[in-house]
Design an enzyme around this catalytic site. Sequence first.
Site, PDB file in Angstrom:
ATOM      1  N   TYR A  78      58.759  48.930 155.553  1.00 37.93           N
ATOM      2  CA  TYR A  78      59.115  47.770 156.374  1.00 37.93           C
ATOM      3  C   TYR A  78      59.178  48.127 157.865  1.00 37.93           C
ATOM      4  CZ  TYR A  78      60.358  45.354 152.022  1.00 37.93           C
ATOM      5  OH  TYR A  78      60.341  44.785 150.776  1.00 37.93           O
ATOM      6  N   LYS A  95      57.589  56.609 143.039  1.00 39.12           N
ATOM      7  CA  LYS A  95      56.254  56.438 142.460  1.00 39.12           C
ATOM      8  C   LYS A  95      55.519  57.764 142.701  1.00 39.12           C
ATOM      9  CE  LYS A  95      53.121  53.743 140.568  1.00 39.12           C
ATOM     10  NZ  LYS A  95      53.203  53.299 139.169  1.00 39.12           N
ATOM     11  N   ASP A 151      57.756  51.350 138.266  1.00 45.19           N
ATOM     12  CA  ASP A 151      57.275  50.342 137.308  1.00 45.19           C
ATOM     13  C   ASP A 151      58.090  50.419 136.013  1.00 45.19           C
ATOM     14  OD1 ASP A 151      56.106  52.848 137.202  1.00 45.19           O
ATOM     15  OD2 ASP A 151      54.151  52.155 136.518  1.00 45.19           O
ATOM     16  N   ASP A 178      64.482  46.647 147.522  1.00 46.84           N
ATOM     17  CA  ASP A 178      64.513  45.215 147.810  1.00 46.84           C
ATOM     18  C   ASP A 178      64.216  44.448 146.515  1.00 46.84           C
ATOM     19  OD1 ASP A 178      64.389  42.780 149.032  1.00 46.84           O
ATOM     20  OD2 ASP A 178      62.613  43.182 150.241  1.00 46.84           O
ATOM     21  N   ASP A 216      67.157  42.684 143.678  1.00 50.70           N
ATOM     22  CA  ASP A 216      67.138  41.247 143.391  1.00 50.70           C
ATOM     23  C   ASP A 216      67.003  41.000 141.889  1.00 50.70           C
ATOM     24  OD1 ASP A 216      67.536  40.391 145.929  1.00 50.70           O
ATOM     25  OD2 ASP A 216      65.729  39.173 146.060  1.00 50.70           O
TER      26      ASP A 216
END
Length: 362
Positions: free
Chosen positions: A141, A192, A224, A248, A252
Site C-alpha cells: 500500500y 506467501k 491462501d 487487510d 475483515d
Amino acid sequence: MTNKLAILPGDGIGIEIVREAIKVIDVLQKEFGFDVEYEIAPIGGAGYDAAGEPLPEATLKLARDADAVLLGAVGGPQYDDLPRDKRPERGLLAIREALALFSNLRPAILYAQLADASTLKPEVVSGLDIMIVRELTGGIYFGQPRGIRTLDDGQREGFNTLVYSESEIERIARSAFETAMKRDKKLCSVDKANVLEVSELWREVVERVGLAYPEVELSHMYVDNAAMQLVRAPKQFDVMVTGNMFGDILSDAAAMLTGSIGMLPSASLDENGKGMYEPIHGSAPDIAGQDIANPLATILSVAMMLRHSLDEANLADVIEKAVGKVLDQGLRTADIETEGSTVIGTAAMGDAVVAAMQEMGS
Ligand code: NAD
C-alpha cells in the site's frame, strides 16, 4: 500517574457511541480508581467543519501529547464531494501516519451468546477468540515505485511495489510476539513464501525475532491456506501476524466470522505501545442520530486501550466482563438481536454496561 486521553468522536454514529464509551471511562474514574484526564477534539468531517482540515493541527497536538487516543468513526455523504485531501478518511490516514502506528491489532471474538449471529455453524465459531496483528504502514500500500504508465505499444500498465525492510518486519514481529505473550502464546505468521521473495525474508526475520520468545509456539502458513482455514476451523488460531494487504483481507474475513461489526474493537500501536483505539466499523450514516447504533465495539476499544497502552489489564477485565453480563441478560442493540432478546438503544446499552460494572465494583 494520570493517564491522558485524546477522545476523537468523529462523524455519524461516532458521536453517539463515543458518548457511551465516555460513560464507561467516567465510572472507571469515579468507582475503580482509574487516574485519567481526557479532552475531546474533532476529526474527519467534524474536523473539516471546525477548522477546514480533516485532521486539525490542534487535534493532532492533543493526540501527540496523550498516552492513548480513542476514536469513533469518520465519514459521511455530505463530505463525499470534497477534494481528496479534505475528505474525512484522509484525517484517519494522516493521524495513523503522524503517530507512526504501524501495528494494527484486530481481534475477532465471538461471544457465546451471539453464536447464532455468525453465518458459520455455531460449533465452528462459538467461543472464537483470534487476534490478527496486521502491519499497517508498509508493504504494497505504500511501496515505491507505484503508478500507471503508458507502454511503448500504447497500452497502459498499473504497478505497485511490495517491499518490507528487515527493521519493518522485526518490529511487527516483536509486536505480535508480545501480543501472543499476553494471550495463549501461539503465533501463526502468514505469508506467501512459496512465491514471493519478500515473504522469504519475512519468514526468516520472524523466526529470528522468535528466538527471544521461546515460550511462544510459532508456525507459518501461506495466505491462501490461512484464508481457507479461517472459514474451515478458525478456532485453531490464537494470534496471527501478517503484512498490510494480507492482513487487510484476513482481518475483515475474521471479523465477519463473528457476524457483528458492531461488537469489534481494534488498536493501532506505535513502537512504544502508545496507540489509537477504535471500533472496526465506520460512521454508519444510515443509522446516525437514531439511538440504535451498537456502542459495544467502542466500549471494548476502551478495554483494549487499558490492556495494551495503559497497563490496566484488571480494568480491561471489568469492562469485558460487564459486556458479557449485559449479553447474558439478553440485552441487545438491533444489529445483534437474537431470538428472545430485548432490543435496547445506544444510550440504554451504555447504561447497562455501566450498571454491570457498578455491580462488580460494589
Ligand atoms: P459502516 O461500517 O459505517 O456501515 C456498514 C453497515 O454496518 C451499515 O449498514 C451500518 O448501519 C452498520 N453498522 C456499522 N456500525 C454499526 C454499529 N455500531 N451498530 C449497528 N450497525 C452498525 O461502513 P460504510 O457504510 O461502508 O461506510 C459509512 C461511512 O463510514 C463512509 O463515509 C466510510 O468512508 C466511513 N468509514 C469509516 C471508517 C473509520 O472511521 N474507521 C471505517 C469504515 C468506513
